[in-house]
Design a protein around this motif. Structure first.
Motif, short mmCIF file in Angstrom:
data_model
loop_
_atom_site.label_atom_id
_atom_site.label_comp_id
_atom_site.label_asym_id
_atom_site.label_seq_id
_atom_site.Cartn_x
_atom_site.Cartn_y
_atom_site.Cartn_z
N TYR A 151 0.80 -1.23 0.00
CA TYR A 151 0.00 0.00 0.00
C TYR A 151 0.83 1.28 0.00
O TYR A 151 0.30 2.35 -0.30
N VAL A 152 2.10 1.21 0.38
CA VAL A 152 2.90 2.41 0.59
C VAL A 152 4.05 2.49 -0.41
O VAL A 152 4.75 1.50 -0.64
N GLY A 153 4.23 3.68 -0.97
CA GLY A 153 5.42 3.99 -1.75
C GLY A 153 5.99 5.32 -1.28
O GLY A 153 5.25 6.18 -0.77
N PHE A 154 7.30 5.50 -1.40
CA PHE A 154 7.92 6.76 -0.96
C PHE A 154 9.16 7.06 -1.79
O PHE A 154 9.95 6.16 -2.10
N GLN A 155 9.32 8.33 -2.12
CA GLN A 155 10.53 8.83 -2.77
C GLN A 155 10.95 10.13 -2.10
O GLN A 155 10.10 10.90 -1.64
N ALA A 156 12.24 10.37 -2.05
CA ALA A 156 12.78 11.63 -1.57
C ALA A 156 13.71 12.20 -2.63
O ALA A 156 14.51 11.46 -3.22
N TYR A 157 13.59 13.49 -2.87
CA TYR A 157 14.39 14.18 -3.88
C TYR A 157 15.13 15.34 -3.23
O TYR A 157 14.59 16.04 -2.37
N ASN B 113 -3.03 6.17 -8.30
CA ASN B 113 -2.74 6.38 -6.89
C ASN B 113 -3.01 7.83 -6.47
O ASN B 113 -3.19 8.71 -7.30
N GLU B 114 -3.03 8.04 -5.16
CA GLU B 114 -3.01 9.39 -4.63
C GLU B 114 -1.60 9.68 -4.12
O GLU B 114 -0.87 8.76 -3.73
N LEU B 115 -1.22 10.95 -4.13
CA LEU B 115 0.11 11.36 -3.69
C LEU B 115 -0.02 12.42 -2.61
O LEU B 115 -1.00 13.16 -2.56
N CYS B 116 0.98 12.49 -1.77
CA CYS B 116 1.16 13.62 -0.87
C CYS B 116 2.58 14.12 -1.06
O CYS B 116 3.54 13.39 -0.78
N LEU B 117 2.72 15.33 -1.61
CA LEU B 117 4.02 15.94 -1.79
C LEU B 117 4.31 16.84 -0.60
O LEU B 117 3.49 17.70 -0.25
N VAL B 118 5.45 16.64 0.03
CA VAL B 118 5.83 17.43 1.21
C VAL B 118 7.12 18.18 0.88
O VAL B 118 8.14 17.57 0.54
N ILE B 119 7.05 19.51 0.96
CA ILE B 119 8.25 20.32 0.75
C ILE B 119 8.99 20.36 2.09
O ILE B 119 8.66 21.13 2.99
N LEU B 120 9.96 19.48 2.21
CA LEU B 120 10.64 19.30 3.48
C LEU B 120 11.49 20.51 3.85
O LEU B 120 11.55 20.91 5.01
N SER B 121 12.16 21.09 2.86
CA SER B 121 12.92 22.31 3.07
C SER B 121 13.09 23.01 1.73
O SER B 121 12.93 22.40 0.66
N GLY B 122 13.42 24.30 1.78
CA GLY B 122 13.57 25.07 0.55
C GLY B 122 12.23 25.48 -0.03
O GLY B 122 11.20 25.45 0.65
N LEU C 156 12.27 17.34 -1.27
CA LEU C 156 10.87 16.99 -1.51
C LEU C 156 10.62 15.54 -1.15
O LEU C 156 11.37 14.65 -1.56
N GLY C 157 9.57 15.29 -0.39
CA GLY C 157 9.13 13.93 -0.13
C GLY C 157 7.86 13.64 -0.90
O GLY C 157 6.96 14.49 -0.97
N VAL C 158 7.78 12.45 -1.51
CA VAL C 158 6.61 12.07 -2.31
C VAL C 158 6.07 10.75 -1.77
O VAL C 158 6.70 9.71 -1.91
N ALA C 159 4.90 10.81 -1.15
CA ALA C 159 4.24 9.63 -0.60
C ALA C 159 3.18 9.14 -1.58
O ALA C 159 2.47 9.94 -2.19
N THR C 160 3.05 7.82 -1.71
CA THR C 160 2.14 7.21 -2.68
C THR C 160 1.31 6.12 -2.01
O THR C 160 1.83 5.36 -1.18
N ALA C 161 0.02 6.05 -2.38
CA ALA C 161 -0.85 4.98 -1.88
C ALA C 161 -2.04 4.86 -2.82
O ALA C 161 -2.30 5.76 -3.63
N PRO C 162 -2.79 3.76 -2.75
CA PRO C 162 -3.96 3.59 -3.63
C PRO C 162 -4.95 4.74 -3.49
O PRO C 162 -5.16 5.28 -2.40
N GLY C 163 -5.58 5.13 -4.63
CA GLY C 163 -6.35 6.36 -4.66
C GLY C 163 -7.85 6.23 -4.82
O GLY C 163 -8.56 7.23 -4.78
N ASN C 164 -8.39 5.08 -5.08
CA ASN C 164 -9.84 4.87 -5.16
C ASN C 164 -10.51 5.77 -6.20
O ASN C 164 -11.55 6.39 -5.94
N ASN C 165 -9.93 5.86 -7.39
CA ASN C 165 -10.56 6.54 -8.53
C ASN C 165 -10.86 8.01 -8.31
O ASN C 165 -11.81 8.57 -8.86
N GLY C 166 -10.08 8.67 -7.47
CA GLY C 166 -10.20 10.11 -7.36
C GLY C 166 -11.39 10.59 -6.55
O GLY C 166 -12.12 11.49 -6.96
N GLN C 167 -11.57 10.02 -5.39
CA GLN C 167 -12.69 10.41 -4.53
C GLN C 167 -12.52 11.83 -4.00
O GLN C 167 -13.52 12.54 -3.76
N TYR C 168 -11.27 12.26 -3.81
CA TYR C 168 -10.99 13.57 -3.23
C TYR C 168 -10.19 14.42 -4.21
O TYR C 168 -9.24 13.93 -4.85
#
Length: 268
Positions: free
Chosen positions: A25-31, A46-55, A106-118
């Motif tokens: 269920y979980v994917g993650f990348q850091a750039y 999937n749905e994503l959550c992009l987190v601007i960790l710094s900068g 930048l942190g990029v979190a990934t998980a199943p998205g259920n066809n764009g409910q939100y």
């Protein structure tokens, strides 16, 4: 099963795809952007959550729910500042153009998205709850970026700062069993940062029957995968720990179970 993903010196610092080493269920990348750069992300199903960790970075989002432009996001130099980050929830089947300035992480979190409910949305720092948990040498400081009280289909995202000499995710707890309300099944990743950066911390991942039992030394930018089991973190004297947690599972609710062998310390 190897649970640690060693940091890279490239722009893509860490890459943990969904389906890696027991993660469904979980994917993650850091750039890390050492110079101004533009990069495209596609959420697909999937749905994503992009987190601007710094900068700083700007985001342009094109998706089934519309087009969004969010410019000059980010006002902290380091994840160790006492500030909440900017983040963005990205709906499935969207394309995100990230224009990052030099020094952006930048942190990029990934998980199943259920066809764009939100729909996609910007998550501002002032909307995030900050709190401290524990006491004494078990004190840590938490920022809820995408908690279960905010809309998403699968993703839960939080960041934690643990002071020198302290422990966190402690007493050891787990959330790998669908037994709500006692426990929920959530996979997790830990993206570790240390201050000063030459530091290290320790994380143990273990199950009751010890089919997983790893004591992991993590350094700056390493990722630890937690497909199941207990997963405490301990920080040596002189170093401060930061980690970004991503959780997801079949039900988006966080109920954890403490290791009964160590739960006694909560009664003190």
């Amino acid at each position: 099963m190897t649970l640690k993903v060693k940091a890279s010196i490239d722009t893509l610092v860490a890459d943990v795809p969904m389906g890696a080493s027991g993660l469904t269920y979980v994917g993650f990348q850091a750039y890390r952007f050492d110079e101004p750069q533009t990069r495209v992300f596609r959420s697909e199903a999937n749905e994503l959550c992009l987190v601007i960790l710094s900068g700083k970075a700007s985001l342009q989002v094109k998706g089934p729910d519309g087009t969004y432009q969010w410019d000059d996001l980010g006002d902290r130099i380091s994840v160790f500042e006492e500030k909440s980050p900017y983040a963005a929830y990205i709906a499935p089947y969207s394309e995100v153009l990230v224009t990052a300035q030099r020094g952006c992480e930048l942190g990029v979190a990934t998980a199943p998205g259920n066809n764009g409910q939100y729909p996609s949305r910007l998550i501002r720092p002032e909307s995030m709850k900050r709190s401290s948990r524990g006491q004494g040498s078990n004190t840590r400081h938490v920022c809820d970026i995408l908690p279960e009280t905010e809309p998403a289909h699968s993703l839960l995202v939080v960041e934690v700062i643990t002071p020198p000499g302290n422990s966190s995710s402690y007493p050891p707890h787990k959330h790998d069993r669908d037994a709500i309300p006692k426990e929920s099944a959530l996979e997790e990743t830990y993206y570790h940062r240390l201050n000063p950066p030459q530091g290290f911390a320790f994380q143990r991942v273990y199950t009751d029957n010890r089919d997983i039992d790893e004591a992991i030394c993590v350094e700056n930018h390493d990722v630890v995968k937690v497909p199941k089991g207990y997963h405490p973190v301990v920080v040596p004297h002189g170093y401060t720990s930061y980690y970004l947690n991503v959780m997801a599972g079949p039900k988006r609710v966080w109920h954890f179970h403490n290791d009964p062998e160590h739960e006694w310390m909560l009664k003190g």
